[in-house]
Design a protein around this motif. Structure first.
Motif, PDB file in Angstrom:
ATOM      1  N   TRP A 135     -49.032 -24.054  63.871  1.00 25.46           N
ATOM      2  CA  TRP A 135     -50.036 -23.038  63.543  1.00 25.46           C
ATOM      3  C   TRP A 135     -50.433 -22.200  64.749  1.00 25.46           C
ATOM      4  O   TRP A 135     -51.571 -21.798  64.882  1.00 25.46           O
ATOM      5  CB  TRP A 135     -51.277 -23.719  62.956  1.00 25.46           C
ATOM      6  CG  TRP A 135     -51.246 -23.753  61.464  1.00 25.46           C
ATOM      7  CD1 TRP A 135     -50.298 -24.303  60.669  1.00 25.46           C
ATOM      8  CD2 TRP A 135     -52.217 -23.196  60.588  1.00 25.46           C
ATOM      9  NE1 TRP A 135     -50.615 -24.141  59.357  1.00 25.46           N
ATOM     10  CE2 TRP A 135     -51.804 -23.458  59.279  1.00 25.46           C
ATOM     11  CE3 TRP A 135     -53.412 -22.516  60.792  1.00 25.46           C
ATOM     12  CZ2 TRP A 135     -52.524 -23.054  58.168  1.00 25.46           C
ATOM     13  CZ3 TRP A 135     -54.138 -22.123  59.682  1.00 25.46           C
ATOM     14  CH2 TRP A 135     -53.690 -22.378  58.388  1.00 25.46           C
ATOM     15  N   GLY A 136     -49.525 -21.930  65.642  1.00 21.77           N
ATOM     16  CA  GLY A 136     -49.844 -21.083  66.784  1.00 21.77           C
ATOM     17  C   GLY A 136     -50.518 -21.866  67.889  1.00 21.77           C
ATOM     18  O   GLY A 136     -50.295 -23.063  68.042  1.00 21.77           O
ATOM     19  N   HIS A 194     -57.070 -17.362  69.099  1.00 17.28           N
ATOM     20  CA  HIS A 194     -56.078 -18.124  68.339  1.00 17.28           C
ATOM     21  C   HIS A 194     -54.896 -17.195  68.100  1.00 17.28           C
ATOM     22  O   HIS A 194     -55.030 -16.160  67.454  1.00 17.28           O
ATOM     23  CB  HIS A 194     -56.641 -18.617  67.003  1.00 17.28           C
ATOM     24  CG  HIS A 194     -55.709 -19.572  66.342  1.00 17.28           C
ATOM     25  ND1 HIS A 194     -55.939 -20.922  66.317  1.00 17.28           N
ATOM     26  CD2 HIS A 194     -54.520 -19.384  65.729  1.00 17.28           C
ATOM     27  CE1 HIS A 194     -54.937 -21.518  65.701  1.00 17.28           C
ATOM     28  NE2 HIS A 194     -54.062 -20.598  65.337  1.00 17.28           N
ATOM     29  N   TRP A 246     -52.699 -27.795  66.686  1.00 16.41           N
ATOM     30  CA  TRP A 246     -51.975 -26.624  66.177  1.00 16.41           C
ATOM     31  C   TRP A 246     -50.471 -26.756  66.409  1.00 16.41           C
ATOM     32  O   TRP A 246     -49.669 -26.371  65.544  1.00 16.41           O
ATOM     33  CB  TRP A 246     -52.513 -25.351  66.801  1.00 16.41           C
ATOM     34  CG  TRP A 246     -53.958 -25.081  66.522  1.00 16.41           C
ATOM     35  CD1 TRP A 246     -54.921 -24.759  67.436  1.00 16.41           C
ATOM     36  CD2 TRP A 246     -54.635 -25.094  65.251  1.00 16.41           C
ATOM     37  NE1 TRP A 246     -56.139 -24.591  66.818  1.00 16.41           N
ATOM     38  CE2 TRP A 246     -55.989 -24.788  65.474  1.00 16.41           C
ATOM     39  CE3 TRP A 246     -54.231 -25.350  63.942  1.00 16.41           C
ATOM     40  CZ2 TRP A 246     -56.935 -24.715  64.443  1.00 16.41           C
ATOM     41  CZ3 TRP A 246     -55.175 -25.293  62.911  1.00 16.41           C
ATOM     42  CH2 TRP A 246     -56.493 -24.978  63.168  1.00 16.41           C
ATOM     43  N   ILE A 250     -48.613 -28.884  63.757  1.00 18.22           N
ATOM     44  CA  ILE A 250     -48.407 -28.316  62.423  1.00 18.22           C
ATOM     45  C   ILE A 250     -47.820 -26.904  62.462  1.00 18.22           C
ATOM     46  O   ILE A 250     -47.683 -26.264  61.420  1.00 18.22           O
ATOM     47  CB  ILE A 250     -49.716 -28.336  61.590  1.00 18.22           C
ATOM     48  CG1 ILE A 250     -50.804 -27.470  62.229  1.00 18.22           C
ATOM     49  CG2 ILE A 250     -50.183 -29.775  61.390  1.00 18.22           C
ATOM     50  CD1 ILE A 250     -52.042 -27.299  61.358  1.00 18.22           C
ATOM     51  N   LEU A 272     -60.272 -20.756  60.198  1.00 18.57           N
ATOM     52  CA  LEU A 272     -60.261 -21.065  61.635  1.00 18.57           C
ATOM     53  C   LEU A 272     -61.677 -21.116  62.194  1.00 18.57           C
ATOM     54  O   LEU A 272     -61.980 -21.944  63.062  1.00 18.57           O
ATOM     55  CB  LEU A 272     -59.419 -20.050  62.402  1.00 18.57           C
ATOM     56  CG  LEU A 272     -57.914 -20.125  62.149  1.00 18.57           C
ATOM     57  CD1 LEU A 272     -57.204 -18.961  62.817  1.00 18.57           C
ATOM     58  CD2 LEU A 272     -57.352 -21.452  62.620  1.00 18.57           C
ATOM     59  N   SER A 291     -51.528 -17.322  64.122  1.00 19.00           N
ATOM     60  CA  SER A 291     -51.959 -18.045  62.931  1.00 19.00           C
ATOM     61  C   SER A 291     -51.112 -17.584  61.740  1.00 19.00           C
ATOM     62  O   SER A 291     -50.873 -16.393  61.578  1.00 19.00           O
ATOM     63  CB  SER A 291     -53.436 -17.745  62.642  1.00 19.00           C
ATOM     64  OG  SER A 291     -53.739 -18.058  61.311  1.00 19.00           O
ATOM     65  N   PRO A 292     -50.695 -18.490  60.887  1.00 19.00           N
ATOM     66  CA  PRO A 292     -49.901 -18.093  59.724  1.00 19.00           C
ATOM     67  C   PRO A 292     -50.731 -17.597  58.542  1.00 19.00           C
ATOM     68  O   PRO A 292     -50.177 -17.281  57.496  1.00 19.00           O
ATOM     69  CB  PRO A 292     -49.159 -19.385  59.364  1.00 19.00           C
ATOM     70  CG  PRO A 292     -50.088 -20.465  59.781  1.00 19.00           C
ATOM     71  CD  PRO A 292     -50.762 -19.950  61.031  1.00 19.00           C
ATOM     72  N   LEU A 293     -52.044 -17.491  58.699  1.00 12.27           N
ATOM     73  CA  LEU A 293     -52.892 -17.111  57.566  1.00 12.27           C
ATOM     74  C   LEU A 293     -52.543 -15.745  56.987  1.00 12.27           C
ATOM     75  O   LEU A 293     -52.440 -15.593  55.772  1.00 12.27           O
ATOM     76  CB  LEU A 293     -54.369 -17.154  57.969  1.00 12.27           C
ATOM     77  CG  LEU A 293     -54.948 -18.548  58.177  1.00 12.27           C
ATOM     78  CD1 LEU A 293     -56.310 -18.464  58.838  1.00 12.27           C
ATOM     79  CD2 LEU A 293     -55.021 -19.294  56.863  1.00 12.27           C
ATOM     80  N   GLY A 327     -51.147 -12.296  63.555  1.00  9.53           N
ATOM     81  CA  GLY A 327     -51.964 -13.459  63.280  1.00  9.53           C
ATOM     82  C   GLY A 327     -52.815 -13.898  64.447  1.00  9.53           C
ATOM     83  O   GLY A 327     -53.221 -15.054  64.513  1.00  9.53           O
TER      84      GLY A 327
END
Length: 135
Positions: A62-63, A78, A57, A60, A99, A81-83, A127
């Protein structure tokens, strides 16, 4: 930022074409593919596993992840997260499937194929998404 408009339009098209449970299943499969392309090294301890997951993570942006042993399950937190930011908050119910698929695959790689990862709370505005690994 450069992908936000595209990803939100993509999410809207997905949501218009498929019910949420199908989208969640699709995102789960995408997550398993991601995990296969980002395998973890062999880990001897839960701390090793957490560090290996966090390293992916971190690479990249992603948290992060925290693994916490509870009585009958393992809690997976988590963070950041950028989701939700990418797809928009209205799509959080199905986008978390990504995830879920990643963590399920990583735990299977680690030898816990008999256990299941399931989202235990909705994603928050930052996120942060919580999962549990249990029977």
């Amino acid at each position: 930022m450069q992908w936000r408009g595209f990803l939100q339009a993509l999410a809207a098209e997905f949501a218009a074409a498929l019910p949420a449970e199908d989208l969640r299943a699709l995102m789960f499969r995408v997550g398993t593919r991601f995990a296969a392309e980002h395998p973890l090294p062999t880990c001897a301890t839960l701390d090793d596993l957490q560090r290996s997951m966090a390293a992916v993570w971190d690479r990249i942006g992603w948290g992060g992840v925290r693994l916490q042993q509870a009585a009958a399950q393992l809690d997976i937190h988590h963070d950041l997260s950028p989701l939700s930011a990418a797809f928009g908050p209205g799509h959080a119910p199905w986008s978390g499937g990504f995830l879920e698929g990643v963590y399920q695959s990583w735990f299977e790689q680690a030898g816990a194929a008999q256990l299941r990862v399931a989202q235990s709370a909705p994603a928050d505005a930052w996120g942060c998404i919580h999962f549990q690994l249990a029977r």
